[in-house]
Design a protein around this motif. Structure first.
Motif, PDB file in Angstrom:
ATOM      1  N   LYS A 153      49.043  41.311  -0.069  1.00  0.00           N
ATOM      2  CA  LYS A 153      49.140  39.973   0.526  1.00  0.00           C
ATOM      3  C   LYS A 153      48.270  39.824   1.769  1.00  0.00           C
ATOM      4  CE  LYS A 153      53.958  39.715  -1.005  1.00  0.00           C
ATOM      5  NZ  LYS A 153      55.389  39.600  -0.571  1.00  0.00           N
ATOM      6  N   VAL A 154      48.042  40.925   2.504  1.00  0.00           N
ATOM      7  CA  VAL A 154      47.346  40.801   3.792  1.00  0.00           C
ATOM      8  C   VAL A 154      46.057  41.616   3.868  1.00  0.00           C
ATOM      9  CG1 VAL A 154      49.449  40.274   5.055  1.00  0.00           C
ATOM     10  CG2 VAL A 154      48.763  42.660   4.798  1.00  0.00           C
ATOM     11  N   ALA A 179      52.577  40.125  16.543  1.00  0.00           N
ATOM     12  CA  ALA A 179      53.432  39.133  15.887  1.00  0.00           C
ATOM     13  C   ALA A 179      54.090  39.787  14.685  1.00  0.00           C
ATOM     14  CB  ALA A 179      52.619  37.923  15.455  1.00  0.00           C
ATOM     15  N   GLU A 180      55.252  39.234  14.294  1.00  0.00           N
ATOM     16  CA  GLU A 180      55.984  39.758  13.147  1.00  0.00           C
ATOM     17  C   GLU A 180      56.202  38.665  12.116  1.00  0.00           C
ATOM     18  OE1 GLU A 180      59.305  42.322  13.682  1.00  0.00           O
ATOM     19  OE2 GLU A 180      58.758  42.866  15.743  1.00  0.00           O
ATOM     20  N   GLN A 181      56.087  39.048  10.855  1.00  0.00           N
ATOM     21  CA  GLN A 181      56.367  38.142   9.752  1.00  0.00           C
ATOM     22  C   GLN A 181      57.077  38.938   8.667  1.00  0.00           C
ATOM     23  OE1 GLN A 181      53.002  36.145   8.027  1.00  0.00           O
ATOM     24  NE2 GLN A 181      54.259  34.826   6.750  1.00  0.00           N
ATOM     25  N   GLY A 182      58.403  38.845   8.647  1.00  0.00           N
ATOM     26  CA  GLY A 182      59.175  39.653   7.725  1.00  0.00           C
ATOM     27  C   GLY A 182      59.000  41.124   8.073  1.00  0.00           C
ATOM     28  N   LEU A 184      56.261  42.796   7.952  1.00  0.00           N
ATOM     29  CA  LEU A 184      54.915  43.042   8.461  1.00  0.00           C
ATOM     30  C   LEU A 184      54.831  42.754   9.955  1.00  0.00           C
ATOM     31  CD1 LEU A 184      52.818  41.514   5.559  1.00  0.00           C
ATOM     32  CD2 LEU A 184      52.837  43.922   6.247  1.00  0.00           C
ATOM     33  N   VAL A 185      54.190  43.664  10.670  1.00  0.00           N
ATOM     34  CA  VAL A 185      54.017  43.526  12.113  1.00  0.00           C
ATOM     35  C   VAL A 185      52.527  43.632  12.416  1.00  0.00           C
ATOM     36  CG1 VAL A 185      54.647  44.398  14.384  1.00  0.00           C
ATOM     37  CG2 VAL A 185      56.238  44.674  12.458  1.00  0.00           C
ATOM     38  N   ARG A 186      51.909  42.531  12.835  1.00  0.00           N
ATOM     39  CA  ARG A 186      50.484  42.567  13.156  1.00  0.00           C
ATOM     40  C   ARG A 186      50.280  43.355  14.437  1.00  0.00           C
ATOM     41  NH1 ARG A 186      47.168  39.072  15.937  1.00  0.00           N
ATOM     42  NH2 ARG A 186      48.818  37.469  15.985  1.00  0.00           N
ATOM     43  N   HIS A 247      48.258  46.269  10.266  1.00  0.00           N
ATOM     44  CA  HIS A 247      49.669  45.905  10.315  1.00  0.00           C
ATOM     45  C   HIS A 247      50.554  47.141  10.274  1.00  0.00           C
ATOM     46  CE1 HIS A 247      47.999  42.022   8.926  1.00  0.00           C
ATOM     47  NE2 HIS A 247      49.093  41.478   9.444  1.00  0.00           N
TER      48      HIS A 247
END
Length: 310
Positions: A153-154, A179-182, A184-186, A247
């Motif tokens: 996905k990324v 930043a975090e999205q579910g 995943l942590v950028r 990530h």
């Protein structure tokens, strides 16, 4: 569309001094958890993630490991003569196919980053995974399979992370999260073994990576870092902000540090309790030794020291 991850590197050149005298003549990666060696768990995890080429970075005294990934014709013949068909399947069904295994030597113990760099010609110009057999992860879905699906996905680089107590950040490579999205942590940075007061977060990297091939260029340029070794973390730090993404991935499962004696024992108990053929008798044995009947191992509650050499 992201390029598929077809290759995996297994740094297995370490001496395993924490388990002496058991590892005097046996590779630490061959230590069994229940009835399979650590390295087999790692290879099976990679197979479940779609890996097609398995690259072992070895050292002296690792012939038993190489033999484990080969046929034992005398053993197989004896088992067949005795009608032990299930045992024949058990020793053969998981093995990679001919041509899927490669070996290279890390001739000097210069750290995890150096071990990964030693595999550069076998990996080539494509993304690849790195699995440390000492980190055993028990979960419904194998950790690397989770990571491959997330990376689709990324894209870019992905490292498995878990939260640790701030007092233990000096034992790990720590991700600086943007930043975090579910799950995943950028990442905007990564720091090797920071003091608790200097740690940018409590997200610690563990022994699962998916990396872009540009990491080899950085590994070839950086000098020695923490522990006077070439650290993979230092190369990863250089890649953040580059042309490929970076990530952290919060995996689902329980991680056991099998480079630590208590972690290894805990993993053995947890994996045995997960097996219907062993769980009942093991609970009885634990009760006989004074353990609470409902007690369950809790690996992540007591993080162990992370190893950086292969």
């Amino acid at each position: 569309m992201t390029a598929p991850v077809r290759k995996a590197v297994f740094p297995v050149a370490g001496l395993g001094t924490r388990f002496l005298p058991a590892t005097k003549a046996m590779p630490k990666e061959m230590l069994p958890v229940v009835d399979k060696p650590l390295i087999q768990y790692a290879v099976e995890e990679a197979q479940a993630a779609g890996i097609e080429h398995f690259i072992f970075v070895t050292g002296r005294g690792k012939s038993a490991l190489e033999d484990h990934f080969d046929h034992s014709f005398e053993l197989e013949a004896t088992l067949r003569e005795r009608g032990k068909t299930a045992e024949v399947v058990a020793i053969n069904s998981w093995m990679p196919k001919p041509g899927q295994l490669s070996y290279t030597r890390q001739q000097r113990p210069l750290g995890l980053g150096h071990a990964v760099w030693c595999a550069r010609d076998l990996v080539g110009d494509e993304p690849f995974a790195v699995l440390l057999a000492d980190d055993l992860i028990l979960g419904a879905t194998p950790c690397l399979k989770q990571m491959v699906e997330a990376r689709a996905k990324v894209g870019g680089n992905l490292i498995a992370v878990m939260d640790v107590p701030r007092a233990h950040t000096k034992r790990y490579g720590i991700l600086d999260a943007a930043a975090e999205q579910g799950p995943l942590v950028r990442g905007k940075g990564v720091v090797e073994k920071p003091a608790p007061e200097d740690a940018p977060s409590t997200l610690a990297g563990i022994g699962r990576y998916i990396l872009e091939p540009e990491v080899f260029e950085h590994l070839g340029q950086i000098g020695r870092g923490a522990g006077n070794e070439i650290q993979l973390t230092d190369a990863l730090a250089r890649m953040i902000g580059g042309k490929t993404g970076f990530h952290g991935f919060r995996f689902e499962g329980r991680r056991f540090d099998c480079g630590d004696k208590l972690g290894f024992l805990e993993a053995t108990i947890a994996y045995a309790l997960a097996r219907p053929d062993l769980a009942g008798d093991l609970r009885r044995i634990l009760r006989e030794h004074g353990a609470a009947e409902t007690a369950e191992p809790a690996s992540d509650a007591r993080p162990k020291r992370r190893r950086h050499s292969s």
